[in-house]
Design a protein around this motif. Structure first.
Motif, PDB file in Angstrom:
ATOM      1  N   VAL A 149       4.424  -2.736 -23.884  1.00  0.00           N
ATOM      2  CA  VAL A 149       4.776  -2.252 -22.362  1.00  0.00           C
ATOM      3  C   VAL A 149       3.437  -2.554 -21.644  1.00  0.00           C
ATOM      4  CG1 VAL A 149       5.003  -0.011 -21.407  1.00  0.00           C
ATOM      5  CG2 VAL A 149       5.788  -0.068 -23.499  1.00  0.00           C
ATOM      6  N   THR A 150       3.896  -3.109 -20.411  1.00  0.00           N
ATOM      7  CA  THR A 150       2.941  -3.576 -19.343  1.00  0.00           C
ATOM      8  C   THR A 150       3.190  -2.640 -17.926  1.00  0.00           C
ATOM      9  OG1 THR A 150       3.152  -5.527 -19.982  1.00  0.00           O
ATOM     10  CG2 THR A 150       1.977  -5.335 -17.936  1.00  0.00           C
ATOM     11  N   ALA A 151       2.121  -1.805 -17.479  1.00  0.00           N
ATOM     12  CA  ALA A 151       2.299  -1.044 -16.210  1.00  0.00           C
ATOM     13  C   ALA A 151       1.456  -1.425 -15.157  1.00  0.00           C
ATOM     14  CB  ALA A 151       2.067   0.456 -16.618  1.00  0.00           C
ATOM     15  N   ARG A 152       1.759  -1.056 -13.834  1.00  0.00           N
ATOM     16  CA  ARG A 152       0.829  -1.400 -12.828  1.00  0.00           C
ATOM     17  C   ARG A 152       1.127  -0.134 -11.852  1.00  0.00           C
ATOM     18  NH1 ARG A 152       2.300  -6.216  -8.755  1.00  0.00           N
ATOM     19  NH2 ARG A 152       4.213  -5.468  -8.045  1.00  0.00           N
ATOM     20  N   GLY A 153       0.085   0.203 -11.359  1.00  0.00           N
ATOM     21  CA  GLY A 153      -0.051   1.470 -10.378  1.00  0.00           C
ATOM     22  C   GLY A 153      -0.966   0.933  -9.160  1.00  0.00           C
ATOM     23  N   PHE A 154      -0.790   1.648  -8.096  1.00  0.00           N
ATOM     24  CA  PHE A 154      -1.162   1.126  -6.791  1.00  0.00           C
ATOM     25  C   PHE A 154      -1.927   2.277  -6.134  1.00  0.00           C
ATOM     26  CE2 PHE A 154       2.726  -0.837  -7.612  1.00  0.00           C
ATOM     27  CZ  PHE A 154       2.521  -2.041  -7.638  1.00  0.00           C
ATOM     28  N   SER A 155      -3.004   2.154  -5.469  1.00  0.00           N
ATOM     29  CA  SER A 155      -3.772   3.025  -4.771  1.00  0.00           C
ATOM     30  C   SER A 155      -2.836   3.089  -3.404  1.00  0.00           C
ATOM     31  CB  SER A 155      -5.183   2.521  -4.224  1.00  0.00           C
ATOM     32  OG  SER A 155      -5.059   1.217  -3.459  1.00  0.00           O
ATOM     33  N   ASN A 156      -3.294   4.311  -2.687  1.00  0.00           N
ATOM     34  CA  ASN A 156      -2.445   4.801  -1.548  1.00  0.00           C
ATOM     35  C   ASN A 156      -2.568   3.784  -0.285  1.00  0.00           C
ATOM     36  OD1 ASN A 156      -2.190   6.915  -3.447  1.00  0.00           O
ATOM     37  ND2 ASN A 156      -2.976   8.275  -2.098  1.00  0.00           N
ATOM     38  N   ASP A 157      -3.732   2.970  -0.360  1.00  0.00           N
ATOM     39  CA  ASP A 157      -3.931   2.031   0.818  1.00  0.00           C
ATOM     40  C   ASP A 157      -3.604   0.628   0.011  1.00  0.00           C
ATOM     41  OD1 ASP A 157      -5.867   1.787  -1.057  1.00  0.00           O
ATOM     42  OD2 ASP A 157      -7.465   1.290   0.549  1.00  0.00           O
ATOM     43  N   TYR A 158      -2.746   0.616  -0.637  1.00  0.00           N
ATOM     44  CA  TYR A 158      -2.479  -0.823  -1.390  1.00  0.00           C
ATOM     45  C   TYR A 158      -1.534  -1.539  -0.095  1.00  0.00           C
ATOM     46  CZ  TYR A 158       0.034  -4.463  -4.095  1.00  0.00           C
ATOM     47  OH  TYR A 158       0.619  -5.489  -4.541  1.00  0.00           O
ATOM     48  N   GLN A 159      -1.792  -2.661   0.063  1.00  0.00           N
ATOM     49  CA  GLN A 159      -1.047  -3.766   1.002  1.00  0.00           C
ATOM     50  C   GLN A 159      -0.903  -5.002   0.248  1.00  0.00           C
ATOM     51  OE1 GLN A 159      -2.869  -4.005   4.494  1.00  0.00           O
ATOM     52  NE2 GLN A 159      -3.205  -1.726   5.178  1.00  0.00           N
ATOM     53  N   GLU A 160       0.323  -5.506   0.339  1.00  0.00           N
ATOM     54  CA  GLU A 160       0.593  -6.714  -0.159  1.00  0.00           C
ATOM     55  C   GLU A 160       1.310  -7.674   0.798  1.00  0.00           C
ATOM     56  OE1 GLU A 160       4.822  -6.764  -2.150  1.00  0.00           O
ATOM     57  OE2 GLU A 160       3.357  -6.207  -3.552  1.00  0.00           O
ATOM     58  N   ALA A 161       0.880  -8.980   0.511  1.00  0.00           N
ATOM     59  CA  ALA A 161       1.703 -10.045   1.349  1.00  0.00           C
ATOM     60  C   ALA A 161       2.280 -11.163   0.293  1.00  0.00           C
ATOM     61  CB  ALA A 161       0.744 -10.536   2.440  1.00  0.00           C
ATOM     62  N   SER A 162       3.410 -11.414   0.540  1.00  0.00           N
ATOM     63  CA  SER A 162       3.819 -12.618  -0.205  1.00  0.00           C
ATOM     64  C   SER A 162       3.807 -12.121  -1.794  1.00  0.00           C
ATOM     65  CB  SER A 162       3.559 -13.768  -0.097  1.00  0.00           C
ATOM     66  OG  SER A 162       3.764 -14.111   1.197  1.00  0.00           O
ATOM     67  N   GLY A 163       3.743 -10.751  -2.160  1.00  0.00           N
ATOM     68  CA  GLY A 163       3.548 -10.280  -3.287  1.00  0.00           C
ATOM     69  C   GLY A 163       2.056 -10.297  -4.006  1.00  0.00           C
ATOM     70  N   ARG A 164       1.077 -10.676  -3.298  1.00  0.00           N
ATOM     71  CA  ARG A 164      -0.306 -10.826  -3.716  1.00  0.00           C
ATOM     72  C   ARG A 164      -1.106  -9.753  -2.810  1.00  0.00           C
ATOM     73  NH1 ARG A 164       0.671 -13.718  -7.692  1.00  0.00           N
ATOM     74  NH2 ARG A 164       1.445 -15.711  -7.356  1.00  0.00           N
ATOM     75  N   THR A 165      -2.063  -9.111  -3.505  1.00  0.00           N
ATOM     76  CA  THR A 165      -2.662  -7.880  -3.086  1.00  0.00           C
ATOM     77  C   THR A 165      -3.479  -8.310  -1.677  1.00  0.00           C
ATOM     78  OG1 THR A 165      -2.858  -7.004  -5.323  1.00  0.00           O
ATOM     79  CG2 THR A 165      -4.414  -5.931  -3.594  1.00  0.00           C
ATOM     80  N   GLN A 166      -3.520  -7.725  -0.839  1.00  0.00           N
ATOM     81  CA  GLN A 166      -4.151  -7.910   0.424  1.00  0.00           C
ATOM     82  C   GLN A 166      -5.292  -6.848   0.593  1.00  0.00           C
ATOM     83  OE1 GLN A 166      -3.952 -10.726   2.414  1.00  0.00           O
ATOM     84  NE2 GLN A 166      -2.553 -11.180   0.557  1.00  0.00           N
ATOM     85  N   ALA A 167      -4.989  -5.635   0.314  1.00  0.00           N
ATOM     86  CA  ALA A 167      -5.753  -4.394   0.368  1.00  0.00           C
ATOM     87  C   ALA A 167      -5.563  -3.181  -0.563  1.00  0.00           C
ATOM     88  CB  ALA A 167      -5.725  -3.870   1.830  1.00  0.00           C
TER      89      ALA A 167
END
Length: 170
Positions: free
Chosen positions: A138-156
């Motif tokens: 089982v693999t999971a990922r969680g994001f912070s409230n200020d998470y931003q991505e561009a083309s699927g990659r973390t920007q912020a």
């Protein structure tokens, strides 16, 4: 003397700002960790259900030696990062599952500052070498409230990845 006081004041204000930024980053990292833990528990629960139809929806088949595991392939996650709207799970041929919003509100995630992107999880059977046994990864990922991505990659913001291996009793 006035110049010395002004420079000292500027240094103190800068240090104060740095401390605020560090505490804010720590808070966002903790939010992402909490979201990832919620997603991990959600998919682990679905993998443990005795109903074959539910397992077929949530647990992907084992891969062949020539193919990567689903969680390794970034394309399996890109249809993801959907806004939190109570999304239903992805169909069995898709990659990730977005954790439904009612699970998030019942978890200990801050109600006054909910995540902009639903935490995601993915479960897949894996054969254990040298045996006929299978486990579920089982693999999971969680994001912070200020998470931003561009083309699927973390920007912020922050994203936390967690993984567990379940040995299911037959």
């Amino acid at each position: 003397m006035l110049v010395v006081i002004a420079l000292t004041s500027a240094a103190v204000m800068r240090n104060s700002l740095n401390a605020d930024m560090i505490s804010q980053n720590t808070r966002r990292q903790a939010q992402a960790m909490q979201a990832a833990q919620t997603a991990l528990g959600y998919c682990e629960g679905k993998a443990r259900v005795d109903d074959p139809a539910i397992k077929a929806t949530y647990v992907k088949p084992a891969v062949t030696p020539s193919k990567k595991e689903y969680w390794v392939e970034f394309a399996q996650w890109t249809a993801a990062a959907a806004a939190v709207t109570g999304d239903s799970p992805a169909p069995s041929n898709a990659g990730q599952v977005n954790v439904p919003s009612d699970i998030l509100t019942s978890a200990t995630i801050e109600a006054n500052d909910p995540p902009r992107f639903a935490p995601q999880c993915m479960a897949q059977y894996r054969s254990v070498p040298g045996t006929t046994e299978q486990v579920v990864v089982v693999t999971a990922r969680g994001f912070s409230n200020d998470y931003q991505e561009a083309s699927g990659r973390t920007q912020a913001g922050s994203v936390v990845w967690l993984q567990s291996v379940l040995r299911l009793e037959k």
